[in-house]
Write a protein that holds these residues in place. Structure first.
Motif, PDB file in Angstrom:
ATOM      1  N   LEU A  27      67.706  70.314  47.296  1.00 48.74           N
ATOM      2  CA  LEU A  27      67.919  71.226  46.188  1.00 48.74           C
ATOM      3  C   LEU A  27      67.563  72.120  45.204  1.00 48.74           C
ATOM      4  CD1 LEU A  27      67.357  67.912  43.305  1.00 48.74           C
ATOM      5  CD2 LEU A  27      69.274  68.556  44.360  1.00 48.74           C
ATOM      6  N   GLY A  28      66.036  72.742  45.938  1.00 49.63           N
ATOM      7  CA  GLY A  28      65.457  74.301  45.847  1.00 49.63           C
ATOM      8  C   GLY A  28      66.215  75.370  46.614  1.00 49.63           C
ATOM      9  N   CYS A  29      66.968  75.169  47.765  1.00 48.44           N
ATOM     10  CA  CYS A  29      67.604  75.808  48.156  1.00 48.44           C
ATOM     11  C   CYS A  29      69.274  75.676  48.799  1.00 48.44           C
ATOM     12  CB  CYS A  29      66.527  75.928  49.746  1.00 48.44           C
ATOM     13  SG  CYS A  29      66.496  74.085  50.734  1.00 48.44           S
ATOM     14  N   ARG A  30      69.360  74.619  48.785  1.00 51.24           N
ATOM     15  CA  ARG A  30      71.042  74.410  48.072  1.00 51.24           C
ATOM     16  C   ARG A  30      72.024  75.248  49.018  1.00 51.24           C
ATOM     17  NH1 ARG A  30      73.002  70.782  44.105  1.00 51.24           N
ATOM     18  NH2 ARG A  30      75.191  71.502  44.326  1.00 51.24           N
ATOM     19  N   GLY A  40      78.043  75.847  52.623  1.00 52.45           N
ATOM     20  CA  GLY A  40      79.035  75.687  51.262  1.00 52.45           C
ATOM     21  C   GLY A  40      77.887  75.361  49.762  1.00 52.45           C
ATOM     22  N   ILE A  41      78.762  74.452  49.528  1.00 52.83           N
ATOM     23  CA  ILE A  41      78.318  73.959  48.466  1.00 52.83           C
ATOM     24  C   ILE A  41      76.581  73.511  47.824  1.00 52.83           C
ATOM     25  CG2 ILE A  41      79.848  74.177  46.427  1.00 52.83           C
ATOM     26  CD1 ILE A  41      80.311  71.015  46.667  1.00 52.83           C
ATOM     27  N   GLY A  42      76.317  73.030  49.247  1.00 52.03           N
ATOM     28  CA  GLY A  42      74.565  72.839  49.610  1.00 52.03           C
ATOM     29  C   GLY A  42      75.396  71.556  49.278  1.00 52.03           C
ATOM     30  N   THR A  43      75.593  70.567  49.314  1.00 52.71           N
ATOM     31  CA  THR A  43      75.428  68.971  48.341  1.00 52.71           C
ATOM     32  C   THR A  43      75.386  68.085  50.353  1.00 52.71           C
ATOM     33  OG1 THR A  43      77.653  68.160  48.989  1.00 52.71           O
ATOM     34  CG2 THR A  43      77.363  69.267  46.666  1.00 52.71           C
ATOM     35  N   GLY A  44      75.536  68.739  51.448  1.00 52.18           N
ATOM     36  CA  GLY A  44      74.860  67.786  52.525  1.00 52.18           C
ATOM     37  C   GLY A  44      74.303  67.112  52.597  1.00 52.18           C
ATOM     38  N   PHE A  45      73.305  68.337  52.791  1.00 53.55           N
ATOM     39  CA  PHE A  45      71.596  68.243  52.948  1.00 53.55           C
ATOM     40  C   PHE A  45      70.984  67.445  51.986  1.00 53.55           C
ATOM     41  CE2 PHE A  45      67.560  71.299  52.765  1.00 53.55           C
ATOM     42  CZ  PHE A  45      66.619  70.247  52.277  1.00 53.55           C
ATOM     43  N   ILE A  46      71.452  67.592  50.006  1.00 54.93           N
ATOM     44  CA  ILE A  46      70.443  66.511  49.102  1.00 54.93           C
ATOM     45  C   ILE A  46      71.615  65.229  49.287  1.00 54.93           C
ATOM     46  CG2 ILE A  46      71.586  66.432  46.428  1.00 54.93           C
ATOM     47  CD1 ILE A  46      72.189  69.182  46.462  1.00 54.93           C
ATOM     48  N   ARG A  47      72.761  65.336  49.956  1.00 54.67           N
ATOM     49  CA  ARG A  47      73.235  63.547  50.256  1.00 54.67           C
ATOM     50  C   ARG A  47      72.525  63.190  50.541  1.00 54.67           C
ATOM     51  NH1 ARG A  47      78.381  61.685  48.685  1.00 54.67           N
ATOM     52  NH2 ARG A  47      78.696  60.061  49.693  1.00 54.67           N
ATOM     53  N   ASN A  48      72.269  63.768  51.859  1.00 54.83           N
ATOM     54  CA  ASN A  48      71.228  63.146  53.458  1.00 54.83           C
ATOM     55  C   ASN A  48      70.593  62.341  52.780  1.00 54.83           C
ATOM     56  OD1 ASN A  48      72.652  63.273  55.684  1.00 54.83           O
ATOM     57  ND2 ASN A  48      71.982  65.475  55.877  1.00 54.83           N
ATOM     58  N   VAL A 234      72.835  60.953  65.402  1.00 48.06           N
ATOM     59  CA  VAL A 234      73.004  60.567  64.809  1.00 48.06           C
ATOM     60  C   VAL A 234      73.219  62.033  63.246  1.00 48.06           C
ATOM     61  CG1 VAL A 234      73.940  58.717  62.210  1.00 48.06           C
ATOM     62  CG2 VAL A 234      73.786  58.229  64.598  1.00 48.06           C
ATOM     63  N   SER A 235      73.622  62.884  63.330  1.00 53.58           N
ATOM     64  CA  SER A 235      73.442  64.381  62.529  1.00 53.58           C
ATOM     65  C   SER A 235      74.431  64.305  62.065  1.00 53.58           C
ATOM     66  CB  SER A 235      72.387  65.035  63.620  1.00 53.58           C
ATOM     67  OG  SER A 235      72.449  66.000  63.189  1.00 53.58           O
ATOM     68  N   ASN A 236      74.215  65.305  61.064  1.00 50.56           N
ATOM     69  CA  ASN A 236      75.748  66.368  60.386  1.00 50.56           C
ATOM     70  C   ASN A 236      74.811  67.363  60.288  1.00 50.56           C
ATOM     71  OD1 ASN A 236      73.869  66.621  57.792  1.00 50.56           O
ATOM     72  ND2 ASN A 236      75.041  64.537  57.381  1.00 50.56           N
ATOM     73  N   HIS A 237      73.753  67.975  61.181  1.00 47.96           N
ATOM     74  CA  HIS A 237      72.747  69.463  61.135  1.00 47.96           C
ATOM     75  C   HIS A 237      72.047  69.661  60.367  1.00 47.96           C
ATOM     76  CE1 HIS A 237      72.933  71.805  65.046  1.00 47.96           C
ATOM     77  NE2 HIS A 237      71.635  73.092  64.090  1.00 47.96           N
ATOM     78  N   GLY A 238      72.032  68.699  59.035  1.00 53.50           N
ATOM     79  CA  GLY A 238      71.766  68.926  58.392  1.00 53.50           C
ATOM     80  C   GLY A 238      72.051  69.419  56.898  1.00 53.50           C
ATOM     81  N   GLY A 239      73.549  69.102  56.847  1.00 51.76           N
ATOM     82  CA  GLY A 239      74.083  69.801  56.660  1.00 51.76           C
ATOM     83  C   GLY A 239      75.096  71.294  55.864  1.00 51.76           C
ATOM     84  N   ARG A 240      73.833  71.348  57.530  1.00 55.35           N
ATOM     85  CA  ARG A 240      74.379  73.174  58.057  1.00 55.35           C
ATOM     86  C   ARG A 240      75.648  73.701  58.498  1.00 55.35           C
ATOM     87  NH1 ARG A 240      69.438  75.869  57.452  1.00 55.35           N
ATOM     88  NH2 ARG A 240      70.183  76.875  58.699  1.00 55.35           N
ATOM     89  N   VAL A 241      76.718  72.009  59.036  1.00 56.05           N
ATOM     90  CA  VAL A 241      77.590  72.889  59.410  1.00 56.05           C
ATOM     91  C   VAL A 241      79.081  72.574  59.314  1.00 56.05           C
ATOM     92  CG1 VAL A 241      76.338  72.832  62.147  1.00 56.05           C
ATOM     93  CG2 VAL A 241      77.964  70.641  61.397  1.00 56.05           C
ATOM     94  N   LEU A 242      79.370  71.722  58.119  1.00 54.79           N
ATOM     95  CA  LEU A 242      79.945  71.414  57.822  1.00 54.79           C
ATOM     96  C   LEU A 242      79.642  70.554  56.431  1.00 54.79           C
ATOM     97  CD1 LEU A 242      83.439  70.701  57.116  1.00 54.79           C
ATOM     98  CD2 LEU A 242      83.227  68.805  58.523  1.00 54.79           C
ATOM     99  N   ASP A 243      80.248  71.134  55.172  1.00 54.72           N
ATOM    100  CA  ASP A 243      80.308  70.860  53.658  1.00 54.72           C
ATOM    101  C   ASP A 243      80.993  69.330  53.513  1.00 54.72           C
ATOM    102  OD1 ASP A 243      79.239  70.742  51.318  1.00 54.72           O
ATOM    103  OD2 ASP A 243      80.948  72.578  50.617  1.00 54.72           O
ATOM    104  N   GLN A 244      80.193  68.499  52.723  1.00 56.26           N
ATOM    105  CA  GLN A 244      80.533  67.231  51.765  1.00 56.26           C
ATOM    106  C   GLN A 244      81.014  66.348  53.054  1.00 56.26           C
ATOM    107  OE1 GLN A 244      83.756  67.906  48.698  1.00 56.26           O
ATOM    108  NE2 GLN A 244      83.392  70.161  48.454  1.00 56.26           N
TER     109      GLN A 244
END
Length: 340
Positions: A27-30, A40-48, A234-244
């Motif tokens: 949330l703090g770095c989005r 992107g909009i930064g929700t990948g990290f938050i959703r994880n 199993v990883s989405n690279h912390g939400g850093r490579v593809l949004d949503q």
């Protein structure tokens, strides 16, 4: 030092992007890239992070009263708990000038080994990053997993030869790093790989187990198995490579059901506590990787910070196991959690 003291120290030493938040939830770095945030909009990290919190544990203390065993073995190497420090790279770009990749690995790898776990090391465009990782891993008797980016075949061959000499537990490739913004249009080129190309890379690794990091679908896991990988993350690279993208907790059960028992299944993404580790194992993972919190531990307390966090994770995992009636990792079952 306490965990909170380490975090407080990190806030004064880490770069401008990471805030060393009390809860590392995105949330703090989005969408802060450079920085620890997501694309992107930064929700990948938050959703994880959020999806682990939505899972509940089913308490059951009508069982034998005996100590729990949190130990874990990966490819013949024993660890005190099923946790690895995840590979983190480009430290100065994302976290400030205090540590470059070489200095970070020099602290993290021996600190993890001393705390009873192991670290994955990262890769970078600077050849010295992998050279340094190989050296520090060799000093620790190979206790760690070097991670190579999906470069061209020639570069991969050179880096594999370098790290194999350190006799690591395994060698990994973060195949999803093909989507990292800072690798675009750089030399050597990096990008996606076919099953056939991955099969050749597995052959290059020889007897060293090969792990593919960045798997988010059952079909992707099956292709990794087809290529000869001994394990996946199993990883989405912390939400850093593809949004949503979906959260890793959402896709883990189906992937574990498809390839669990045929290969080692690891998972990362938003795992912060020993309770989260318990939930991941209940969903079918063999072990987990944790990234950003270990960065804060190194910045805030060096090797001592790493040990403080590992001890915290172990105590939390042991408590969850005892309160749910699991005395070993093998006894953790999916019916011990609620809400998946």
């Amino acid at each position: 030092m306490t965990y909170q003291e380490v975090l407080q120290n990190a806030r004064g030493r880490i770069g401008p992007h990471c805030k060393s938040c009390p809860t590392c939830n995105g949330l703090g770095c989005r969408n802060a890239i450079p920085g620890p945030g997501a694309k992107g909009i930064g929700t990948g990290f938050i959703r994880n992070y959020q999806k682990w919190q939505e899972l509940c544990v089913n308490m059951d203390t009508i069982c034998e009263n005996k100590p729990v065993d949190t130990s874990f073995t990966l490819f013949g190497q024993r660890a005190d708990l099923p946790v690895f420090a995840a590979p983190v790279g480009a430290m100065q770009l994302h976290y400030g000038d205090l540590y470059d990749d070489l200095a970070y690995n020099d602290i993290l790898v021996p600190a993890c080994a001393g705390a009873g776990i192991a670290a994955f090391t990262g890769d970078g465009t600077n050849p010295a990053v992998m050279q340094s990782a190989a050296e520090v891993l060799k000093k620790q008797g190979g206790r760690g997993v070097p991670t190579i980016k999906p470069w061209n075949a020639e570069t991969i061959r050179e880096k594999l030869a370098l790290v194999k000499a350190a006799n690591p537990i395994a060698i990994a490739m973060d195949i999803d790093a093909a989507g990292l913004p800072f690798l675009k249009n750089l030399q050597p080129p990096a990008g996606s790989k076919t099953v056939e190309e991955l099969r050749e890379i597995v052959k290059m690794a020889g007897e060293t187990p090969f792990i593919l990091k960045g798997i988010m679908t059952v079909r992707g896991a099956e292709k990794a198995l087809e290529a000869g990988a001994a394990g996946i993350v199993v990883s989405n690279h912390g939400g850093r490579v593809l949004d949503q993208c979906p959260a890793t907790a959402e896709v883990l059960p189906a992937i574990a059901d498809a390839v669990g028992g045929k290969m080692t299944v690891l998972v990362d993404g938003g795992i912060r506590s020993g309770l989260d580790v318990f939930k991941a194992l209940a969903l079918g993972a063999d072990a987990v990787l944790i990234g950003r919190p270990f960065v804060n531990m190194v910045y805030g307390g060096g090797a001592e910070g790493v040990k403080v966090y590992v001890d915290k994770l172990k105590a939390e995992l042991a408590d969850a196991m005892a309160m749910c009636g699991a005395h070993s990792l093998a006894e953790i079952r999916r019916d011990m959690i609620f809400g998946y």
